[in-house]
Design a protein around this motif. Structure first.
Motif, PDB file in Angstrom:
ATOM      1  N   VAL A 165     -10.032   1.353  33.349  1.00 34.48           N
ATOM      2  CA  VAL A 165      -9.288   1.176  32.948  1.00 34.48           C
ATOM      3  C   VAL A 165      -9.003  -0.025  31.100  1.00 34.48           C
ATOM      4  CG1 VAL A 165      -9.445  -1.735  33.901  1.00 34.48           C
ATOM      5  CG2 VAL A 165      -7.109  -0.324  33.559  1.00 34.48           C
ATOM      6  N   SER A 166      -7.956   0.560  30.595  1.00 36.52           N
ATOM      7  CA  SER A 166      -8.141  -0.177  29.118  1.00 36.52           C
ATOM      8  C   SER A 166      -5.997  -0.279  29.130  1.00 36.52           C
ATOM      9  CB  SER A 166      -8.103   0.726  28.766  1.00 36.52           C
ATOM     10  OG  SER A 166      -7.292   1.615  28.254  1.00 36.52           O
ATOM     11  N   VAL A 167      -5.840  -1.983  28.582  1.00 38.71           N
ATOM     12  CA  VAL A 167      -4.734  -2.465  28.695  1.00 38.71           C
ATOM     13  C   VAL A 167      -4.113  -1.939  27.160  1.00 38.71           C
ATOM     14  CG1 VAL A 167      -5.555  -4.419  27.935  1.00 38.71           C
ATOM     15  CG2 VAL A 167      -2.884  -4.355  29.012  1.00 38.71           C
ATOM     16  N   SER A 168      -2.574  -2.814  27.199  1.00 46.88           N
ATOM     17  CA  SER A 168      -1.819  -1.441  25.925  1.00 46.88           C
ATOM     18  C   SER A 168      -1.804  -2.766  25.086  1.00 46.88           C
ATOM     19  CB  SER A 168      -0.249  -1.469  25.944  1.00 46.88           C
ATOM     20  OG  SER A 168       0.114  -2.677  26.355  1.00 46.88           O
ATOM     21  N   ASP A 169      -2.077  -2.628  23.198  1.00 52.48           N
ATOM     22  CA  ASP A 169      -1.878  -3.728  22.175  1.00 52.48           C
ATOM     23  C   ASP A 169      -0.668  -4.524  22.771  1.00 52.48           C
ATOM     24  OD1 ASP A 169      -3.727  -2.451  21.182  1.00 52.48           O
ATOM     25  OD2 ASP A 169      -2.603  -1.731  19.291  1.00 52.48           O
ATOM     26  N   GLY A 207     -15.367   0.374  32.013  1.00 54.34           N
ATOM     27  CA  GLY A 207     -15.472  -0.947  31.478  1.00 54.34           C
ATOM     28  C   GLY A 207     -13.951  -1.947  31.525  1.00 54.34           C
ATOM     29  N   VAL A 208     -13.894  -2.524  31.009  1.00 53.09           N
ATOM     30  CA  VAL A 208     -13.785  -3.965  30.404  1.00 53.09           C
ATOM     31  C   VAL A 208     -12.551  -3.415  29.636  1.00 53.09           C
ATOM     32  CG1 VAL A 208     -14.892  -4.906  29.683  1.00 53.09           C
ATOM     33  CG2 VAL A 208     -13.581  -5.856  30.981  1.00 53.09           C
ATOM     34  N   ASP A 209     -11.639  -4.161  29.550  1.00 51.33           N
ATOM     35  CA  ASP A 209     -10.379  -4.723  28.166  1.00 51.33           C
ATOM     36  C   ASP A 209      -9.859  -6.425  28.214  1.00 51.33           C
ATOM     37  OD1 ASP A 209      -9.393  -3.732  26.650  1.00 51.33           O
ATOM     38  OD2 ASP A 209      -7.893  -2.712  26.677  1.00 51.33           O
ATOM     39  N   VAL A 210      -9.265  -7.178  27.547  1.00 55.92           N
ATOM     40  CA  VAL A 210      -8.584  -7.612  27.339  1.00 55.92           C
ATOM     41  C   VAL A 210      -7.348  -7.726  26.778  1.00 55.92           C
ATOM     42  CG1 VAL A 210      -8.918 -10.621  26.357  1.00 55.92           C
ATOM     43  CG2 VAL A 210     -10.685  -8.442  26.719  1.00 55.92           C
ATOM     44  N   SER A 211      -6.246  -8.761  27.279  1.00 58.56           N
ATOM     45  CA  SER A 211      -4.645  -8.545  26.533  1.00 58.56           C
ATOM     46  C   SER A 211      -5.023 -10.031  25.729  1.00 58.56           C
ATOM     47  CB  SER A 211      -3.418  -8.351  27.628  1.00 58.56           C
ATOM     48  OG  SER A 211      -3.929  -9.816  28.400  1.00 58.56           O
ATOM     49  N   ARG A 212      -3.746  -9.466  24.771  1.00 58.15           N
ATOM     50  CA  ARG A 212      -2.881 -10.380  23.774  1.00 58.15           C
ATOM     51  C   ARG A 212      -2.555 -11.938  25.024  1.00 58.15           C
ATOM     52  NH1 ARG A 212      -3.542 -10.211  18.738  1.00 58.15           N
ATOM     53  NH2 ARG A 212      -4.122  -7.668  17.777  1.00 58.15           N
ATOM     54  N   ASP A 213      -2.178 -11.456  26.521  1.00 57.37           N
ATOM     55  CA  ASP A 213      -2.113 -12.697  26.927  1.00 57.37           C
ATOM     56  C   ASP A 213      -2.418 -12.584  27.785  1.00 57.37           C
ATOM     57  OD1 ASP A 213      -1.827 -10.403  27.974  1.00 57.37           O
ATOM     58  OD2 ASP A 213       0.268 -10.619  29.054  1.00 57.37           O
ATOM     59  N   HIS A 263     -12.002 -13.795  18.339  1.00 58.74           N
ATOM     60  CA  HIS A 263     -13.342 -13.389  17.513  1.00 58.74           C
ATOM     61  C   HIS A 263     -14.292 -14.029  18.253  1.00 58.74           C
ATOM     62  CE1 HIS A 263     -11.380 -11.307  14.082  1.00 58.74           C
ATOM     63  NE2 HIS A 263     -10.742 -10.344  15.696  1.00 58.74           N
ATOM     64  N   ARG A 264     -13.814 -15.325  19.140  1.00 57.67           N
ATOM     65  CA  ARG A 264     -14.616 -16.273  19.724  1.00 57.67           C
ATOM     66  C   ARG A 264     -15.216 -15.933  21.246  1.00 57.67           C
ATOM     67  NH1 ARG A 264     -14.257 -22.838  20.781  1.00 57.67           N
ATOM     68  NH2 ARG A 264     -15.150 -22.795  22.797  1.00 57.67           N
ATOM     69  N   HIS A 265     -14.063 -15.020  22.047  1.00 56.62           N
ATOM     70  CA  HIS A 265     -15.073 -14.732  23.612  1.00 56.62           C
ATOM     71  C   HIS A 265     -14.923 -13.451  23.129  1.00 56.62           C
ATOM     72  CE1 HIS A 265     -13.101 -19.041  24.235  1.00 56.62           C
ATOM     73  NE2 HIS A 265     -13.789 -18.811  25.013  1.00 56.62           N
ATOM     74  N   VAL A 266     -15.565 -12.686  24.377  1.00 58.74           N
ATOM     75  CA  VAL A 266     -15.990 -10.959  24.653  1.00 58.74           C
ATOM     76  C   VAL A 266     -16.262 -10.968  26.062  1.00 58.74           C
ATOM     77  CG1 VAL A 266     -17.798  -9.052  23.728  1.00 58.74           C
ATOM     78  CG2 VAL A 266     -17.145 -11.156  22.344  1.00 58.74           C
ATOM     79  N   ALA A 291     -15.331  -5.839  24.660  1.00 62.17           N
ATOM     80  CA  ALA A 291     -13.993  -5.936  24.665  1.00 62.17           C
ATOM     81  C   ALA A 291     -14.379  -7.390  23.819  1.00 62.17           C
ATOM     82  CB  ALA A 291     -12.546  -6.169  25.464  1.00 62.17           C
ATOM     83  N   VAL A 292     -13.572  -7.503  22.665  1.00 61.49           N
ATOM     84  CA  VAL A 292     -13.287  -8.726  21.593  1.00 61.49           C
ATOM     85  C   VAL A 292     -12.271  -9.142  22.008  1.00 61.49           C
ATOM     86  CG1 VAL A 292     -13.647  -9.846  19.652  1.00 61.49           C
ATOM     87  CG2 VAL A 292     -15.526  -8.181  19.954  1.00 61.49           C
ATOM     88  N   ALA A 293     -12.124 -10.666  22.475  1.00 65.09           N
ATOM     89  CA  ALA A 293     -10.635 -11.117  22.233  1.00 65.09           C
ATOM     90  C   ALA A 293      -9.972 -11.328  20.909  1.00 65.09           C
ATOM     91  CB  ALA A 293     -10.976 -12.451  23.445  1.00 65.09           C
ATOM     92  N   PRO A 294      -9.293 -11.361  20.593  1.00 64.07           N
ATOM     93  CA  PRO A 294      -8.293 -11.354  19.817  1.00 64.07           C
ATOM     94  C   PRO A 294      -8.593 -12.363  18.881  1.00 64.07           C
ATOM     95  CG  PRO A 294      -6.528 -11.216  20.949  1.00 64.07           C
ATOM     96  CD  PRO A 294      -7.799 -11.739  22.286  1.00 64.07           C
TER      97      PRO A 294
END
Length: 336
Positions: free
Chosen positions: A154-158, A108-114, A66-69, A61-64
């Motif tokens: 698991v996934s996180v909403s937008d 899997g893995v996911d990254v949130s906007r917060d 665009h530098r971190h994954v 999952a790419v972070a918002p």
């Protein structure tokens, strides 16, 4: 979170829209090789290799910014146990998330906007998978579920407010099935969206049921894959078949999105209504990423005509819109 260490990685191209994993880096292989991370444009072109670790990456999952994954990976293929890594593409460093866990990253893995990394993990061997989240700055690690049933995917909403995940119904251990659930981002108010259907047991390696749920951009619906009980266990490389389904978060409005036959799994829903997924279609001679409109319509293969069948990407995920100021940890602390 562990200390940073050097990582062999490349920067994300400006026109990248998808992150995925592929074996195409080793064209002379005579068996499955480790999967490396790649970036693609939204038309499936412009494949750019991001990792050079020669360890098997599954999801990313790419972070918002665009530098971190965030990625889950195993030192070897096939995977015996998994680790979560937080990669800085600019600094070319990586840090292990939850380094003391026996395994981390099932499904899997996911990254949130917060500023959270979400994953399923097993702190100690045979303890069973629960859901966790870790601050991207390494300051906090929280368990967000604690149940006797294993949980993963698991996934996180937008908006970062909710998670979707799979919980295994283990009422009958020899005849399990997988259910789709949602909850608040901290694990509160968990609710079942899909009960896995009437069938118990397995189709190929998969228990019957639902997998890989993702929220719609407005948070009102969930898309997930569901085992097709009518498919033969020998179909699609011995994996059976999955179709994509959509339901409202309250469980109503269940509908099939893709036609039966191939495996359609690991969906991700973009804000323009396009759903990205992984296709394993033995009869059609295709392994790779595809898209389908959430409203229904034709499936579009993104990488037809690659040199080898298994060169195609899998486990694709849309890259979020760029937010150079991410993460907004001060705002997130006020929310959580």
């Amino acid at each position: 979170m562990g200390p940073p260490r050097p990582a062999a990685v490349a920067a994300l191209p400006d026109d990248a829209a998808i992150v995925c994993s592929s074996m195409r880096w080793k064209p002379d292989r005579d068996r499955f090789a480790n999967w490396e991370l790649y970036a693609l444009r939204d038309d499936g072109g412009g494949a750019t290799r991001l990792t050079f670790a020669e360890q098997s990456h599954q999801h990313a999952a790419v972070a918002p910014d665009h530098r971190h994954v965030a990625t889950n990976r195993s030192p070897v293929e096939p995977a015996k146990r998994l680790e979560i890594w937080w990669i800085d593409l600019a600094e070319r460093t990586e840090r292990q998330v939850a380094p003391t866990f026996f395994t981390a990253g099932a499904g899997g893995v996911d990254v949130s906007r917060d500023g959270w990394i979400y994953f399923a993990g097993e702190p100690r061997e045979k303890e069973g998978n629960d859901l966790f989240r870790a601050r991207v700055d390494g300051s906090r690690l929280e368990r967000i579920t604690d149940t006797p049933e294993p949980e993963f995917d698991v996934s996180v909403s937008d908006d970062g407010a909710h998670v979707a995940f799979v919980r295994v119904d283990v009422l009958l251990w020899l005849w399990p099935k997988t259910e789709v659930w949602t909850a608040d981002a901290d694990g509160a108010h968990a609710a079942r969206v899909f009960d896995g259907g009437d069938r118990r047991g397995r189709q190929g390696p998969f228990p019957f049921g639902g997998y890989d749920p993702e929220h719609s951009p407005d948070g009102r619906s969930v898309v997930f894959s569901r085992t097709n009980a009518s498919a033969a266990k020998s179909d699609n490389f011995g994996l059976g078949a999955h179709d994509l389904w959509i339901a409202n978060v309250d469980g109503s409005g269940l509908r099939r999105l893709t036609e039966p036959g191939p495996i359609a799994m690991i969906p991700d829903w973009r804000d323009d209504g396009t759903i990205l997924f992984t296709s394993f279609d033995e009869k059609g001679g295709y392994v790779g990423l595809a898209t389908v409109p959430a409203a229904g319509g034709s499936v579009r293969r993104l990488e037809p005509g690659l040199p080898q069948l298994w060169d195609g990407c899998r486990h694709g995920k849309w890259i979020p819109h760029l937010d150079a100021a991410w993460p907004h940890l001060q705002d997130a602390n006020a929310i959580h």
